[in-house]
Design a protein around this motif. Sequence first.
Motif, short mmCIF file in Angstrom:
data_model
loop_
_atom_site.label_atom_id
_atom_site.label_comp_id
_atom_site.label_asym_id
_atom_site.label_seq_id
_atom_site.Cartn_x
_atom_site.Cartn_y
_atom_site.Cartn_z
N THR A 33 0.67 -1.43 0.71
CA THR A 33 0.14 -0.21 0.00
C THR A 33 1.12 1.67 -0.66
OG1 THR A 33 -0.09 0.09 2.33
CG2 THR A 33 -2.13 -1.70 1.39
N SER A 34 2.29 1.25 0.39
CA SER A 34 3.16 2.33 0.23
C SER A 34 2.97 3.21 -1.18
CB SER A 34 4.30 2.04 0.86
OG SER A 34 5.36 0.99 0.27
N ARG A 35 3.37 2.61 -1.67
CA ARG A 35 3.61 2.79 -3.18
C ARG A 35 2.38 2.34 -3.67
NH1 ARG A 35 6.19 5.58 0.25
NH2 ARG A 35 8.16 6.16 0.05
N LYS A 36 2.19 2.89 -4.99
CA LYS A 36 1.32 2.49 -6.46
C LYS A 36 2.31 2.06 -7.36
CE LYS A 36 -2.35 1.08 -8.36
NZ LYS A 36 -3.56 0.44 -8.00
N VAL A 37 2.86 0.23 -7.91
CA VAL A 37 3.59 -0.04 -8.89
C VAL A 37 3.34 -0.38 -9.90
CG1 VAL A 37 6.09 -0.92 -8.71
CG2 VAL A 37 5.43 0.98 -6.89
N TYR A 38 3.65 -0.56 -10.95
CA TYR A 38 3.64 -1.61 -12.52
C TYR A 38 4.53 -1.26 -12.48
CZ TYR A 38 -1.19 -0.14 -12.16
OH TYR A 38 -2.10 0.06 -11.59
N GLU A 70 4.16 -14.47 -12.01
CA GLU A 70 5.12 -14.14 -11.45
C GLU A 70 5.42 -12.64 -10.71
OE1 GLU A 70 9.70 -15.06 -9.33
OE2 GLU A 70 7.13 -16.03 -10.53
N LEU A 71 5.23 -11.77 -11.71
CA LEU A 71 5.43 -9.94 -11.24
C LEU A 71 3.98 -10.07 -10.23
CD1 LEU A 71 5.95 -8.00 -14.42
CD2 LEU A 71 7.57 -8.99 -12.26
N TRP A 72 2.97 -10.42 -10.07
CA TRP A 72 1.76 -10.36 -9.90
C TRP A 72 2.19 -10.94 -8.08
CZ3 TRP A 72 -1.91 -12.10 -13.89
CH2 TRP A 72 -1.70 -10.76 -14.89
N SER A 73 3.02 -12.28 -8.38
CA SER A 73 2.85 -12.51 -6.94
C SER A 73 4.01 -12.16 -6.27
CB SER A 73 3.23 -14.62 -7.34
OG SER A 73 5.62 -14.06 -7.97
N TRP A 74 4.63 -11.39 -6.46
CA TRP A 74 5.32 -10.40 -5.76
C TRP A 74 4.82 -9.55 -5.15
CZ3 TRP A 74 9.79 -12.01 -3.53
CH2 TRP A 74 10.38 -13.04 -4.00
N GLY A 75 3.27 -9.31 -5.64
CA GLY A 75 3.06 -8.05 -5.22
C GLY A 75 2.80 -7.15 -6.14
N LEU A 76 3.40 -6.76 -7.54
CA LEU A 76 3.90 -6.28 -8.62
C LEU A 76 2.61 -5.80 -8.97
CD1 LEU A 76 7.40 -5.81 -8.79
CD2 LEU A 76 6.37 -4.69 -6.94
N LEU A 286 7.49 1.41 -14.17
CA LEU A 286 9.39 0.71 -14.39
C LEU A 286 9.68 -0.15 -15.43
CD1 LEU A 286 10.85 2.49 -11.36
CD2 LEU A 286 10.68 3.57 -12.89
N GLY A 287 10.31 0.02 -16.27
CA GLY A 287 10.80 -1.69 -17.00
C GLY A 287 11.97 -2.29 -16.35
N ILE A 288 12.46 -1.18 -15.03
CA ILE A 288 13.96 -2.37 -14.60
C ILE A 288 12.65 -3.07 -13.42
CG2 ILE A 288 14.43 -0.68 -12.23
CD1 ILE A 288 16.65 -2.27 -13.91
N PHE A 289 11.47 -2.44 -13.21
CA PHE A 289 10.72 -3.48 -11.73
C PHE A 289 11.03 -5.15 -12.33
CE2 PHE A 289 8.91 -0.95 -8.25
CZ PHE A 289 10.93 -0.66 -7.96
N ALA A 290 10.78 -4.92 -13.76
CA ALA A 290 10.29 -6.13 -14.38
C ALA A 290 11.29 -6.66 -14.32
CB ALA A 290 10.27 -6.40 -16.20
N ALA A 291 12.87 -6.42 -14.11
CA ALA A 291 13.99 -7.59 -13.75
C ALA A 291 14.61 -6.91 -12.41
CB ALA A 291 15.13 -6.67 -14.34
N ILE A 292 14.17 -6.90 -11.95
CA ILE A 292 14.35 -6.17 -10.23
C ILE A 292 12.88 -6.74 -9.25
CG2 ILE A 292 16.28 -4.91 -10.92
CD1 ILE A 292 14.95 -2.91 -8.97
N ALA A 293 12.23 -7.41 -9.80
CA ALA A 293 10.75 -7.88 -9.02
C ALA A 293 10.95 -7.85 -7.73
CB ALA A 293 9.83 -8.51 -9.83
N PRO A 294 12.21 -9.30 -6.96
CA PRO A 294 11.61 -9.40 -5.66
C PRO A 294 12.58 -8.83 -5.13
CG PRO A 294 13.05 -11.49 -7.47
CD PRO A 294 12.85 -9.95 -8.24
N ALA A 295 13.37 -7.71 -5.44
CA ALA A 295 14.43 -6.57 -4.42
C ALA A 295 12.90 -5.36 -4.28
CB ALA A 295 15.43 -6.35 -4.88
N ALA A 296 12.68 -5.03 -5.74
CA ALA A 296 11.38 -4.16 -5.54
C ALA A 296 10.44 -4.60 -4.50
CB ALA A 296 10.99 -3.97 -6.94
#
Length: 413
Positions: A33-38, A70-76, A286-296
């Motif tokens: 909830t702290s940020r809205k992220v795609y 996979e991205l949705w499973s990380w909450g993104l 962000l495109g980079i968030f597809a690469a770093i999804a676990p860390a993001a």
Amino acid sequence: MTTSITLPLATGGLETLTLNATGPWRKPASLITSRKVYAAAHVTPKVLGGNVPGAPADIDWDATLAFRRELWSWGLGVADAMDTAQRGMGLDWAATQELINRSAAEAALFASPERTVRDLLACGAGTDQLDPASVEPGEAGLAAVLAAYREQIAVVEASGAKVIIMASRALAKVAAGPGDYLALYGTLLSEVKEPVVLHWLGTMFDRALAGYWGSDDVSAATVTFEQLVEAHAAKVDGVKVSLLDASHEVALRAGLPGGVRLYTGDDFNYPELIDGDGSHHSDALLGIFAAIAPAASTALQEYDAGRPAGARAILDSTRDLGLHIFEAPTYHYKTGIAFLAWLNGHQAGFQMVGGLHSGRDVNHLVRLFRLANTAGLLLNPGLAATRMAGFLNTAGVSSEAAVGSAVLEGANT
């Protein structure tokens, strides 16, 4: 147990690298909830498809949709059918429509009252079914651009996804000045059913967008952009700015009307922009968030838990990887995202539609591997090492350096 691989050095010679363990990443137990992220996702081609330059995209739908899950499973959330998915660089409009509809159907399976399809999925609507060479400045050209936008917006709205109004190469060609942008976008915003995201993409991502918003001067273009948002704030969910200029984004963010988000598109400066300045923070697309999804995801969970210092430290730890993936020529960043997805087992082969996997050289991809390792973003080090070794062998690096250099511990090949 460790995994190691012998890698070439850009200056010549070889070096054995012992791989790090994957970072301490965790999937969220509740809604972020702290940020809205795609995270802007790429598409995976069929291994045996005819995905050569100029050919229609031939997509592996199972792998492409699995990556979105996979991205949705990380909450993104997922930003789809965007430049990361190779709009205008291999993904044709017919394939784009299918991508939008398939992704939206998949998102519906994950939707809930707390996390709607629009929260899970935002899709780009542009004019790339219209060849810019076929239109000329003037009323007829503007009408053709408007019709193309309307067609694509209708597809996204019908899918249930949030609309992202993308920048248009055709509009950049036919618009005579700021007034044409204000009039055309104003018409679209008056017609959309729900608030949309406006996308401002800089020339480092697409050189055909020079002069967007009616000027090559960023300050003058910003005035026009702000006028548009102010006049139609009720129809603007947020703005996505991809200019790689943090100071510009901070100033723009502070002046947005209440309720309008700033979705950073700055893949260089995202840590401080997402962290904020005490008064405002950026959300992210962000495109980079597809690469770093676990860390993001883990960083966002830290923000939710009231630990901003820990969140910022995680984001900072990925910065060098982002700077490298998006280095000039920036529009080839997609190659790095696909390469890392392949290393991490999200696609069977290192290929891209339109043959774009040739967009980066061997030295670039070797450094990407090193930086992903440093950031703890090789999710299965044994698999990543095996695949990297095979890639190097195919690329012509000596077999001694590649084949047999990876020490496997239960890796899936």
